[in-house]
Every structure is written in C-alpha cells, then in structure tokens.
Write a protein that holds these residues in place. Structure first.
Motif, mmCIF file in Angstrom:
data_model
loop_
_atom_site.group_PDB
_atom_site.id
_atom_site.type_symbol
_atom_site.label_atom_id
_atom_site.label_comp_id
_atom_site.label_asym_id
_atom_site.label_seq_id
_atom_site.Cartn_x
_atom_site.Cartn_y
_atom_site.Cartn_z
ATOM 1 N N UNK A 12 0.846 -1.190 0.000
ATOM 2 C CA UNK A 12 0.000 0.000 0.000
ATOM 3 C C UNK A 12 0.876 1.232 0.000
ATOM 4 N N UNK A 13 0.290 2.324 -0.452
ATOM 5 C CA UNK A 13 0.955 3.622 -0.425
ATOM 6 C C UNK A 13 -0.039 4.683 -0.028
ATOM 7 N N UNK A 14 0.464 5.780 0.514
ATOM 8 C CA UNK A 14 -0.418 6.858 0.957
ATOM 9 C C UNK A 14 -0.050 8.153 0.251
ATOM 10 N N UNK A 15 -0.980 9.083 0.235
ATOM 11 C CA UNK A 15 -0.750 10.390 -0.360
ATOM 12 C C UNK A 15 0.306 11.203 0.360
ATOM 13 N N UNK A 16 0.705 10.751 1.559
ATOM 14 C CA UNK A 16 1.776 11.439 2.296
ATOM 15 C C UNK A 16 3.146 10.863 1.955
ATOM 16 N N UNK A 17 3.194 9.926 0.979
ATOM 17 C CA UNK A 17 4.467 9.373 0.527
ATOM 18 C C UNK A 17 4.928 8.124 1.234
ATOM 19 N N UNK A 18 4.152 7.623 2.193
ATOM 20 C CA UNK A 18 4.516 6.410 2.913
ATOM 21 C C UNK A 18 4.096 5.181 2.118
ATOM 22 N N UNK A 19 4.948 4.145 2.158
ATOM 23 C CA UNK A 19 4.664 2.877 1.489
ATOM 24 C C UNK A 19 4.955 1.740 2.454
ATOM 25 N N UNK A 26 3.980 -11.837 8.529
ATOM 26 C CA UNK A 26 3.810 -10.625 9.334
ATOM 27 C C UNK A 26 5.058 -9.770 9.442
ATOM 28 N N UNK A 27 6.023 -9.989 8.572
ATOM 29 C CA UNK A 27 7.157 -9.081 8.496
ATOM 30 C C UNK A 27 6.714 -7.880 7.666
ATOM 31 N N UNK A 28 7.006 -6.670 8.157
ATOM 32 C CA UNK A 28 6.541 -5.446 7.516
ATOM 33 C C UNK A 28 7.736 -4.543 7.203
ATOM 34 N N UNK A 29 7.740 -4.014 5.982
ATOM 35 C CA UNK A 29 8.772 -3.063 5.561
ATOM 36 C C UNK A 29 8.086 -1.746 5.221
ATOM 37 N N UNK A 30 8.677 -0.656 5.646
ATOM 38 C CA UNK A 30 8.126 0.676 5.411
ATOM 39 C C UNK A 30 9.173 1.561 4.742
ATOM 40 N N UNK A 42 2.144 3.926 -4.055
ATOM 41 C CA UNK A 42 1.636 2.579 -4.338
ATOM 42 C C UNK A 42 2.685 1.780 -5.120
ATOM 43 N N UNK A 43 3.267 2.381 -6.154
ATOM 44 C CA UNK A 43 4.338 1.733 -6.913
ATOM 45 C C UNK A 43 5.531 1.433 -6.006
ATOM 46 N N UNK A 44 5.869 2.373 -5.120
ATOM 47 C CA UNK A 44 6.989 2.160 -4.200
ATOM 48 C C UNK A 44 6.742 0.962 -3.280
ATOM 49 N N UNK A 45 5.480 0.722 -2.921
ATOM 50 C CA UNK A 45 5.148 -0.452 -2.120
ATOM 51 C C UNK A 45 5.478 -1.742 -2.858
ATOM 52 N N UNK A 46 5.188 -1.785 -4.164
ATOM 53 C CA UNK A 46 5.519 -2.965 -4.976
ATOM 54 C C UNK A 46 7.034 -3.128 -5.052
ATOM 55 N N UNK A 47 7.744 -2.027 -5.289
ATOM 56 C CA UNK A 47 9.210 -2.070 -5.366
ATOM 57 C C UNK A 47 9.788 -2.557 -4.042
ATOM 58 N N UNK A 48 9.272 -2.051 -2.945
ATOM 59 C CA UNK A 48 9.725 -2.453 -1.610
ATOM 60 C C UNK A 48 9.547 -3.951 -1.405
ATOM 61 N N UNK A 49 8.401 -4.478 -1.825
ATOM 62 C CA UNK A 49 8.148 -5.916 -1.702
ATOM 63 C C UNK A 49 9.163 -6.716 -2.518
ATOM 64 N N UNK A 50 9.386 -6.310 -3.763
ATOM 65 C CA UNK A 50 10.313 -7.037 -4.639
ATOM 66 C C UNK A 50 11.744 -6.991 -4.110
#
Length: 149
Positions: A12-19, A26-30, A42-50
């Motif tokens: 997920x991504x937010x309008x404030x730039x957070x992904x 349950x491991x989470x990356x921000x 939103x795209x950055x969230x996909x990149x972060x996952x990859x």
C-alpha cells in the motif's frame, strides 16, 4: 517456507508518501518518499516488496490500488513518465532476481499494509505485531507485453 510456496505480500501507499509491504509471515517493511503522490507511493510499495524477496521466489503481491494493478498487468496504459520509470524498476527487479510474480487487486479492507501505514502514521496509536524494517489475468507482464509464466 519452501521455495515452491507462493509468498503473499500486501502493499500500500499513501498520499503522504509512505509505502508498506506486509509479508505473509507478518514481516513489515516501510519506506517514505518525500513529495510522492499516492500512485507513486503505491508503486513504491511494490518495489519495496520485490526488493525484500529472495532470488527465485514465487510471490503474489496484493494491492488495493486498482490503477497500479491494472497498469502493471497491462490492462491500463501508463500516461506519466515518472510512473513508467517505476514500472521499469519493477520489471528490472523481477528479471534480475528471476522472480515469479502475480499482482492482484484486493479491496482496501483486506489489505494488511493499509493498516500498517495508518497505524504507524497518525491514524491509530495501536501497532500491529511483527518486525518493522524501514527501507483479468493477474500475472505480471514483461517488456514484450506477454504474460510471464
């Protein structure tokens, strides 16, 4: 988890730039990009996952951004150069790491990464358990426009 198991990742991504990228264990990356639009995040969230997938992994990335999912799956055209560059980054990561990736749309209420962003950035004071590390056809299409196996 065996190498043949498909890893599920909510992004997920937010309008404030957070992904966020929330892995099935349950491991989470921000991450945060100052000045990023909601779609960029939103795209950055996909990149972060990859970036956090091991080479050769099989994964299903789930997002509540219909626009991003449909753009990445080739259903919608990408009209902005900055988003095309992010798509190219995604393609490069998939190719370089030899990943088998599916990208699917899910309703927001089923997106665990949505809650991660809201909980950590001012909507709620309760934090979800788990480590936090900053940082049609649902198969992703490569440069040729053909579905990847």
């Amino acid at each position: 988890m065996s190498s043949s198991e498909r890893i599920v990742i909510f992004v997920d991504g937010s309008g404030s730039g957070h992904s966020a990228a929330h892995f099935s264990d349950d491991e989470v990356y921000l991450t945060h990009q100052k000045g990023a639009t909601n779609n960029e995040a939103e795209y950055n969230g996909v990149i972060l996952a990859l970036e956090h997938l091991p080479p050769g992994a099989k994964a299903t990335i789930q997002s509540d951004s219909q626009l991003v999912v449909y753009q990445l799956n080739g259903r919608y055209r990408i009209n902005y150069p900055h988003l095309s560059r992010k798509r190219e980054t995604i393609l490069s990561l998939i190719e370089k790491k030899k990943l088998d990736v599916r990208i699917e749309w899910i309703p927001r209420e089923k997106n665990k990464a949505d809650a991660d962003i809201r909980n950590r950035h001012g909507v709620s004071n309760s934090l979800k358990a788990g480590p936090v590390k900053a940082a049609g056809d649902n198969r992703f299409q490569g440069k040729s426009g053909k579905n990847r196996p």
